[in-house]
Design a protein around this motif. Structure first.
Motif, PDB file in Angstrom:
ATOM      1  N   VAL A 124      54.744 -42.190-123.311  1.00 29.82           N
ATOM      2  CA  VAL A 124      53.859 -41.741-122.237  1.00 29.82           C
ATOM      3  C   VAL A 124      53.301 -42.933-121.466  1.00 29.82           C
ATOM      4  CG1 VAL A 124      51.653 -40.636-121.746  1.00 29.82           C
ATOM      5  CG2 VAL A 124      53.255 -39.548-123.315  1.00 29.82           C
ATOM      6  N   LEU A 125      52.854 -43.962-122.202  1.00 24.49           N
ATOM      7  CA  LEU A 125      52.318 -45.142-121.539  1.00 24.49           C
ATOM      8  C   LEU A 125      53.372 -45.828-120.692  1.00 24.49           C
ATOM      9  CD1 LEU A 125      50.158 -46.613-124.441  1.00 24.49           C
ATOM     10  CD2 LEU A 125      49.336 -45.508-122.357  1.00 24.49           C
ATOM     11  N   ALA A 126      54.610 -45.884-121.215  1.00 21.48           N
ATOM     12  CA  ALA A 126      55.696 -46.498-120.445  1.00 21.48           C
ATOM     13  C   ALA A 126      55.944 -45.728-119.167  1.00 21.48           C
ATOM     14  CB  ALA A 126      56.966 -46.560-121.296  1.00 21.48           C
ATOM     15  N   ALA A 127      55.927 -44.398-119.255  1.00 21.84           N
ATOM     16  CA  ALA A 127      56.141 -43.580-118.058  1.00 21.84           C
ATOM     17  C   ALA A 127      55.026 -43.808-117.048  1.00 21.84           C
ATOM     18  CB  ALA A 127      56.209 -42.101-118.446  1.00 21.84           C
ATOM     19  N   MET A 128      53.769 -43.932-117.558  1.00 21.31           N
ATOM     20  CA  MET A 128      52.648 -44.163-116.643  1.00 21.31           C
ATOM     21  C   MET A 128      52.780 -45.507-115.946  1.00 21.31           C
ATOM     22  SD  MET A 128      49.514 -42.659-118.947  1.00 21.31           S
ATOM     23  CE  MET A 128      48.267 -43.202-117.789  1.00 21.31           C
ATOM     24  N   GLU A 129      53.283 -46.502-116.670  1.00 24.77           N
ATOM     25  CA  GLU A 129      53.484 -47.810-116.059  1.00 24.77           C
ATOM     26  C   GLU A 129      54.529 -47.736-114.962  1.00 24.77           C
ATOM     27  OE1 GLU A 129      54.451 -50.442-119.188  1.00 24.77           O
ATOM     28  OE2 GLU A 129      52.424 -50.538-120.016  1.00 24.77           O
ATOM     29  N   SER A 138      52.287 -35.173-113.651  1.00 26.58           N
ATOM     30  CA  SER A 138      52.615 -35.100-115.078  1.00 26.58           C
ATOM     31  C   SER A 138      52.699 -33.655-115.551  1.00 26.58           C
ATOM     32  CB  SER A 138      51.533 -35.834-115.898  1.00 26.58           C
ATOM     33  OG  SER A 138      50.251 -35.245-115.669  1.00 26.58           O
ATOM     34  N   GLN A 139      52.624 -32.710-114.607  1.00 25.54           N
ATOM     35  CA  GLN A 139      52.694 -31.298-114.961  1.00 25.54           C
ATOM     36  C   GLN A 139      54.143 -30.858-115.149  1.00 25.54           C
ATOM     37  OE1 GLN A 139      49.903 -29.439-115.593  1.00 25.54           O
ATOM     38  NE2 GLN A 139      48.908 -31.444-115.303  1.00 25.54           N
ATOM     39  N   PRO A 140      54.411 -30.012-116.155  1.00 25.27           N
ATOM     40  CA  PRO A 140      55.789 -29.540-116.384  1.00 25.27           C
ATOM     41  C   PRO A 140      56.365 -28.877-115.139  1.00 25.27           C
ATOM     42  CG  PRO A 140      54.360 -28.936-118.217  1.00 25.27           C
ATOM     43  CD  PRO A 140      53.460 -29.461-117.138  1.00 25.27           C
ATOM     44  N   GLY A 141      57.599 -29.233-114.811  1.00 24.30           N
ATOM     45  CA  GLY A 141      58.285 -28.631-113.675  1.00 24.30           C
ATOM     46  C   GLY A 141      57.957 -29.242-112.333  1.00 24.30           C
ATOM     47  N   TYR A 145      57.999 -38.455-109.794  1.00 23.47           N
ATOM     48  CA  TYR A 145      57.940 -39.654-108.956  1.00 23.47           C
ATOM     49  C   TYR A 145      57.101 -39.367-107.710  1.00 23.47           C
ATOM     50  CZ  TYR A 145      62.162 -40.754-111.666  1.00 23.47           C
ATOM     51  OH  TYR A 145      63.061 -40.970-112.670  1.00 23.47           O
ATOM     52  N   PRO A 146      56.418 -40.371-107.180  1.00 23.63           N
ATOM     53  CA  PRO A 146      55.795 -40.189-105.869  1.00 23.63           C
ATOM     54  C   PRO A 146      56.873 -39.981-104.807  1.00 23.63           C
ATOM     55  CG  PRO A 146      54.941 -42.148-106.997  1.00 23.63           C
ATOM     56  CD  PRO A 146      56.149 -41.704-107.752  1.00 23.63           C
ATOM     57  N   VAL A 147      56.504 -39.335-103.726  1.00 25.77           N
ATOM     58  CA  VAL A 147      57.456 -39.096-102.645  1.00 25.77           C
ATOM     59  C   VAL A 147      56.706 -39.039-101.319  1.00 25.77           C
ATOM     60  CG1 VAL A 147      57.301 -36.577-102.956  1.00 25.77           C
ATOM     61  CG2 VAL A 147      59.287 -37.562-101.774  1.00 25.77           C
ATOM     62  N   ALA A 148      57.327 -39.599-100.293  1.00 23.90           N
ATOM     63  CA  ALA A 148      56.781 -39.533 -98.934  1.00 23.90           C
ATOM     64  C   ALA A 148      57.804 -38.850 -98.034  1.00 23.90           C
ATOM     65  CB  ALA A 148      56.462 -40.931 -98.411  1.00 23.90           C
ATOM     66  N   ARG A 177      65.492 -28.598-109.042  1.00 24.05           N
ATOM     67  CA  ARG A 177      64.755 -27.792-110.018  1.00 24.05           C
ATOM     68  C   ARG A 177      63.747 -28.623-110.797  1.00 24.05           C
ATOM     69  NH1 ARG A 177      70.325 -25.508-112.417  1.00 24.05           N
ATOM     70  NH2 ARG A 177      70.655 -27.766-112.240  1.00 24.05           N
ATOM     71  N   ASN A 178      63.830 -29.949-110.674  1.00 24.16           N
ATOM     72  CA  ASN A 178      62.898 -30.834-111.369  1.00 24.16           C
ATOM     73  C   ASN A 178      61.670 -31.178-110.523  1.00 24.16           C
ATOM     74  OD1 ASN A 178      64.382 -30.978-113.754  1.00 24.16           O
ATOM     75  ND2 ASN A 178      65.668 -32.636-112.975  1.00 24.16           N
ATOM     76  N   GLY A 179      61.350 -30.346-109.560  1.00 27.96           N
ATOM     77  CA  GLY A 179      60.124 -30.515-108.806  1.00 27.96           C
ATOM     78  C   GLY A 179      60.287 -30.908-107.350  1.00 27.96           C
ATOM     79  N   SER A 180      61.477 -31.413-106.968  1.00 32.08           N
ATOM     80  CA  SER A 180      61.634 -31.852-105.580  1.00 32.08           C
ATOM     81  C   SER A 180      61.769 -30.677-104.618  1.00 32.08           C
ATOM     82  CB  SER A 180      62.826 -32.805-105.441  1.00 32.08           C
ATOM     83  OG  SER A 180      64.023 -32.211-105.909  1.00 32.08           O
ATOM     84  N   ASP A 181      62.264 -29.537-105.078  1.00 35.58           N
ATOM     85  CA  ASP A 181      62.299 -28.334-104.244  1.00 35.58           C
ATOM     86  C   ASP A 181      60.870 -27.940-103.863  1.00 35.58           C
ATOM     87  OD1 ASP A 181      62.591 -25.826-103.101  1.00 35.58           O
ATOM     88  OD2 ASP A 181      63.346 -24.853-104.918  1.00 35.58           O
ATOM     89  N   ARG A 182      59.994 -27.873-104.858  1.00 36.10           N
ATOM     90  CA  ARG A 182      58.606 -27.479-104.621  1.00 36.10           C
ATOM     91  C   ARG A 182      57.890 -28.487-103.712  1.00 36.10           C
ATOM     92  NH1 ARG A 182      55.031 -26.292-109.862  1.00 36.10           N
ATOM     93  NH2 ARG A 182      56.925 -25.077-110.255  1.00 36.10           N
TER      94      ARG A 182
END
Length: 446
Positions: free
Chosen positions: A10-15, A44-47, A51-54, A124-129
């Motif tokens: 989790v810490l690695a992902a946050m970094e 960090s919410q499921p689904g 990554y940040p996106v602009a 389906r991993n969140g980029s559609d939403r």
């Protein structure tokens, strides 16, 4: 120690997320109307998107109501993701968007180096939403709330092709056309890779789609880094076309994974599809693609040369392996493209406008040639050429362009500007300068 492993991950992902919010994504081109931008932090919410996106959008001036949105989606990795920051500034794609009263939108996923591209290029991993949220928010910013409801024309490179194809599988009723450069959605699981198969809906078969990739991506070069592109495209093509999909294949005869000159076929192909598919009035569904003008050509066997397309009613081969093209004009351009990628153009570009001289700075505005874009500008004084801007246009991936091109087929940075420094005039002297545009086919404007 075992109980600490999840915490370490989790810490690695946050970094990684913290890194993604900084370099190399921290200096995008500035925006002011008609450009607009929204940016969302990583979730960090499921689904939801990890990554940040602009998202940057250009809206065509003078258009009261948008008819659609053209999406230019970059590929995987830091370089390609960063190149998405300039996609909406592409003058050539803006010309297509202007013609059809569409917005031009380019996402830039802030994927850290060494992380899993599937976490954004599988919608389906969140980029559609996130994409659909951006359409709502950008619609409010730009004064075009209809942006959230209009049809989509999707162009994607590599992982972006996977994303665009995935969006076609998820939302076929929203997609007017889809161009998949070097990437397709998969219908089978891939062992050892985090790729989940898509389900093929019947409605996706009615959406005009093109598979486009380089011959060195496994078609003629079986040992290249991208050798898996042709097999995945072939499987996608045979699955789709075998069920009657409006699907073509255009193999770039010169390239590997770079986009080369593919825009000179992609834009007229998209133009033909949007002309037929976009609703004639607000709120209406996307129109079906007419088939009376369709052209068909056989898929080559064992790397044989492509043959010219014929009207669909005259085609005598196996329809399940035929290449579908929307009309005769596109079929002609397609045959040129698959032969040497040198799609012809016989019409000169539009003349530049609003030529201004303030002090020693000459500025102007120009719309790109829909067929061939802009290669450079010619500066004349008293009828004689005194300079070209740029002096020597560059593009390592295809025809030289005024804006240059990055790997995912977006304008180079810093963005090219329409200006040139001249000798100052004497007080009261009339501006002696004129500007002409030159397209990538070598034709010069009035």
């Amino acid at each position: 120690m075992k109980c600490l492993a999840p915490l370490v991950l989790v810490l690695a992902a946050m970094e990684l997320v913290a890194f993604a919010q900084n370099a190399p994504y921290d200096n995008p081109p500035a925006v002011a109307a008609p450009y607009f931008r929204v940016r969302y932090a990583a979730s960090s919410q499921p689904g939801e998107l990890i990554y940040p996106v602009a998202y940057t959008v250009w809206t065509p001036p003078g258009v009261p109501t948008l008819r659609g949105v053209i999406v230019h989606q970059h590929g995987c990795g830091e370089g390609s993701c960063k190149s998405g920051q300039t996609g909406a500034f592409d003058l050539h794609w803006q010309a297509l968007a202007q013609k059809h009263q569409c917005a031009l939108l380019s996402p830039a996923y802030e994927q850290p180096a060494g992380t899993d591209c599937q976490m954004w290029c599988d919608p389906r991993n969140g980029s559609d939403r996130a994409f659909q949220k951006a359409l709502v928010d950008l619609g409010k910013q730009s004064g075009h709330p209809e942006l959230a409801e209009v049809p989509w024309a999707l162009w994607g490179h590599s992982g972006g092709g996977h994303w665009a194809g995935g969006m076609l599988m998820l939302h076929p009723d929203r997609v007017a056309a889809a161009w998949l450069r070097s990437g397709v959605p998969l219908f089978e699981a891939v062992e050892g890779r985090n790729i989940q198969p898509h389900t093929l809906p019947e409605a996706a078969l009615t959406v005009p789609t093109m598979c486009n990739f380089g011959t060195k991506e496994g078609y003629t070069d079986k040992e290249s880094r991208f050798k898996g592109v042709w097999p995945s495209n072939e499987t996608f093509f045979r699955t789709m076309r075998g069920r009657g999909a409006l699907l073509g294949i255009a193999i770039d005869p010169l390239t590997s994974h770079e986009c080369g000159n593919s825009r000179y076929l992609a834009i007229p192909w998209m133009d033909a599809c949007l002309s037929q598919r976009l609703p004639e009035e607000d709120g209406q569904p996307i129109r079906p693609m007419p088939q009376q003008s369709a052209m068909l050509a056989p898929l080559p066997v064992e790397e044989a040369a492509f043959t010219a397309a014929v009207p669909a009613g005259q085609y005598e081969g196996d329809l399940a392996t035929s290449i579908w093209l929307p009309n005769e004009a596109v079929a002609t351009a397609w045959k040129q493209f698959v032969t040497d990628s040198n799609v012809a153009d016989v019409t000169p570009p539009p003349a530049p406008t609003n030529v201004q001289l303030v002090g020693d700075e000459l500025t102007w505005q120009a719309a790109a040639d829909l067929e061939s874009g802009i290669a450079q500008f010619i500066i004349e004084r008293d009828g004689k050429t005194v300079a070209t801007v740029p002096d020597k246009p560059k593009n390592p991936f295809g025809r030289p362009l005024f804006q240059g091109l990055q790997y995912s087929d977006t304008p180079a940075v810093p963005l090219a500007r329409m200006r040139w420094t001249v000798d100052k005039l004497e007080p009261g002297q009339k501006n002696p300068y004129r500007v002409r545009a030159k397209n990538t086919a070598g034709l010069v404007s009035p």
